[in-house]
Design a protein around this motif. Sequence first.
Motif, short mmCIF file in Angstrom:
data_model
loop_
_atom_site.label_atom_id
_atom_site.label_comp_id
_atom_site.label_asym_id
_atom_site.label_seq_id
_atom_site.Cartn_x
_atom_site.Cartn_y
_atom_site.Cartn_z
N SER A 87 -4.90 5.83 5.45
CA SER A 87 -5.04 5.04 4.22
C SER A 87 -4.62 3.59 4.44
CB SER A 87 -4.22 5.65 3.09
OG SER A 87 -4.74 6.89 2.68
N GLN A 88 -3.54 3.40 5.17
CA GLN A 88 -3.01 2.05 5.38
C GLN A 88 -3.93 1.17 6.21
OE1 GLN A 88 0.79 2.83 7.17
NE2 GLN A 88 1.68 3.65 5.28
N GLU A 89 -4.67 1.79 7.15
CA GLU A 89 -5.47 0.99 8.07
C GLU A 89 -6.97 1.06 7.79
OE1 GLU A 89 -2.36 1.20 11.86
OE2 GLU A 89 -4.37 2.07 12.04
N HIS A 90 -7.44 2.20 7.30
CA HIS A 90 -8.86 2.31 6.96
C HIS A 90 -9.11 1.91 5.52
CE1 HIS A 90 -12.36 4.41 5.20
NE2 HIS A 90 -12.96 4.04 6.32
N GLY A 91 -8.25 2.36 4.61
CA GLY A 91 -8.40 2.03 3.20
C GLY A 91 -8.74 3.20 2.31
N LYS A 92 -9.23 4.30 2.86
CA LYS A 92 -9.60 5.43 2.02
C LYS A 92 -8.38 5.99 1.31
CE LYS A 92 -11.30 7.68 5.48
NZ LYS A 92 -11.99 8.67 6.32
N VAL A 93 -8.59 6.55 0.13
CA VAL A 93 -7.47 7.06 -0.66
C VAL A 93 -6.84 8.26 0.03
CG1 VAL A 93 -8.44 6.17 -2.80
CG2 VAL A 93 -8.95 8.52 -2.10
N HIS A 94 -5.61 8.58 -0.39
CA HIS A 94 -4.83 9.60 0.31
C HIS A 94 -5.52 10.96 0.29
CE1 HIS A 94 -1.15 11.10 2.14
NE2 HIS A 94 -1.13 12.09 1.27
N SER A 95 -6.13 11.31 -0.82
CA SER A 95 -6.79 12.61 -0.89
C SER A 95 -7.97 12.68 0.07
CB SER A 95 -7.27 12.90 -2.33
OG SER A 95 -8.17 11.88 -2.77
N ASP A 96 -8.72 11.58 0.21
CA ASP A 96 -9.80 11.53 1.20
C ASP A 96 -9.25 11.67 2.61
OD1 ASP A 96 -12.15 11.39 -0.22
OD2 ASP A 96 -12.18 9.20 -0.33
N ALA A 97 -8.14 10.97 2.87
CA ALA A 97 -7.54 11.02 4.21
C ALA A 97 -7.04 12.43 4.53
CB ALA A 97 -6.41 10.00 4.30
N LEU A 98 -6.44 13.08 3.54
CA LEU A 98 -6.00 14.46 3.76
C LEU A 98 -7.19 15.38 4.04
CD1 LEU A 98 -3.21 15.09 1.09
CD2 LEU A 98 -2.96 15.23 3.58
N GLY A 99 -8.30 15.15 3.34
CA GLY A 99 -9.49 15.93 3.59
C GLY A 99 -10.02 15.71 4.99
N GLU A 100 -9.95 14.46 5.47
CA GLU A 100 -10.35 14.16 6.85
C GLU A 100 -9.52 14.95 7.85
OE1 GLU A 100 -10.08 10.47 10.04
OE2 GLU A 100 -10.22 10.01 7.91
N ASP A 313 -3.37 3.73 -0.63
CA ASP A 313 -2.10 4.46 -0.71
C ASP A 313 -1.52 4.49 -2.12
OD1 ASP A 313 -1.45 1.80 -0.83
OD2 ASP A 313 -0.04 1.82 0.84
N ASP A 314 -2.28 4.01 -3.11
CA ASP A 314 -1.85 4.09 -4.51
C ASP A 314 -2.37 5.40 -5.10
OD1 ASP A 314 -1.58 3.84 -7.34
OD2 ASP A 314 -1.56 1.66 -7.16
N PRO A 315 -1.49 6.27 -5.58
CA PRO A 315 -1.94 7.57 -6.10
C PRO A 315 -2.95 7.46 -7.24
CG PRO A 315 0.45 7.55 -5.82
CD PRO A 315 -0.02 6.15 -5.63
N ALA A 316 -2.97 6.32 -7.93
CA ALA A 316 -3.89 6.16 -9.06
C ALA A 316 -5.31 5.81 -8.60
CB ALA A 316 -3.38 5.08 -10.00
N SER A 317 -5.47 5.39 -7.35
CA SER A 317 -6.78 4.95 -6.86
C SER A 317 -7.70 6.14 -6.62
CB SER A 317 -6.62 4.15 -5.56
OG SER A 317 -5.87 2.99 -5.76
N GLN A 318 -8.93 5.98 -7.06
CA GLN A 318 -9.99 6.96 -6.74
C GLN A 318 -10.93 6.45 -5.66
OE1 GLN A 318 -11.15 7.14 -10.99
NE2 GLN A 318 -10.95 9.37 -10.79
N MET A 319 -10.96 5.15 -5.50
CA MET A 319 -11.74 4.53 -4.42
C MET A 319 -10.92 3.40 -3.84
SD MET A 319 -15.39 2.51 -4.59
CE MET A 319 -15.93 1.50 -3.20
N GLY A 320 -10.81 3.38 -2.51
CA GLY A 320 -10.05 2.33 -1.85
C GLY A 320 -10.94 1.20 -1.37
N PRO A 321 -10.36 0.23 -0.67
CA PRO A 321 -11.11 -0.93 -0.21
C PRO A 321 -11.95 -0.60 1.03
CG PRO A 321 -8.87 -1.05 0.58
CD PRO A 321 -8.93 0.15 -0.31
#
Length: 365
Positions: A87-100, A313-321
């Motif tokens: 999340s910190q380096e790619h930008g995807k939200v935490h739930s997406d990163a966990l799925g990865e 990395d914001d829990p409220a985000s549904q889409m990251g940068p």
Amino acid sequence: MKNVTHWIGGGPVEGSGRTSEIFDPATGEVSGRVHLASVAEVDAVVAAAVAAWPAWRDASLVKRSQVLFRFRELMYAHRDELARLISQEHGKVHSDALGEVARGLEVVEFACGIPHLLKGGFSEGVSTRVDSYSIRQPLGVVAGITPFNFPAMVPMWMFPIAIACGNAFVLKPSEKDPSASLLMARLWTEAGLPDGVFGVVQGDKVAVDRLLEHPDVRAVSFVGSTPIARYVYETATAHGKRVQALGGAKNHMLVLPDADLDLVADAAVSAGFGSAGERCMAISVVLAVNPVGDDLVDKIVSRVSELTVGPGDDPASQMGPLVTGVHRDKVASYLDVGVLEGAKLVVDGRLTPVLGGATAQESPG
């Protein structure tokens, strides 16, 4: 400021001087630096793999699978840490990163069954006084060149199988989000993998070209853009290597008149905006059969308006940068191209409010 190194011979190794900046995709700020390998560093990681390979090749299948099981448990225990790095380096939200990470772990779990998967075959009497048998043997040192959009999952498509089969593996991850590679390398060491069997060389085209040409690298697996996939295939095969080169792809959706449009709109938006659209599963074209087109557009617009956009990395985000400002500008330019070619712009994501008060267009990430 994080300092991302190579991983050679079982430990971190700094490079010879060239570095590249790592950015926080949400803010555009520099969060660290990654060392870019010279030919000498690529040669060093391959030499360590060559030295470690014979003993690993000769290890029993049970021994290999035991290391794989321990690696799987360590990866599972550190999955949140790995997802945070993504999340910190790619930008995807935490739930997406966990799925990865979960999708990558599926391949690790598959590789744990290597004693069964490596069975050969024997057929007696296939012809007069002729028997036939087959055996499976490791190649030696193999390399993986992986993209920025899945810095954990795509490498885990490659190295668990290669290592379980008795090969040594050299990973060249994307320099845009390299930290996940070092965490995975450390967990391999903790799992008991002999030093040198898994190595990481950070870098750019210099590192890629040396891996493609190196006489001790027997095979290369690549995932990335189509032009680079073609280059990797042509260069590596010219040097006598086995090559798997997977180029760019995007899914299309065909919507028939009897479809559940609420379900379709949800699926299209989830696919298109998950991982900020930076994945092959991002549906970039939706083709609706009359008469449902206009209704579907309305439902997609409504669904998009409900998305919360913000730092990964914001829990409220549904889409990251998107991963970099340059990439964001490239994607944003497609909207202008579409309008010039006659499309009607119904949602302009450049005006979307972002957590923190800016809009997507104003955000530096």
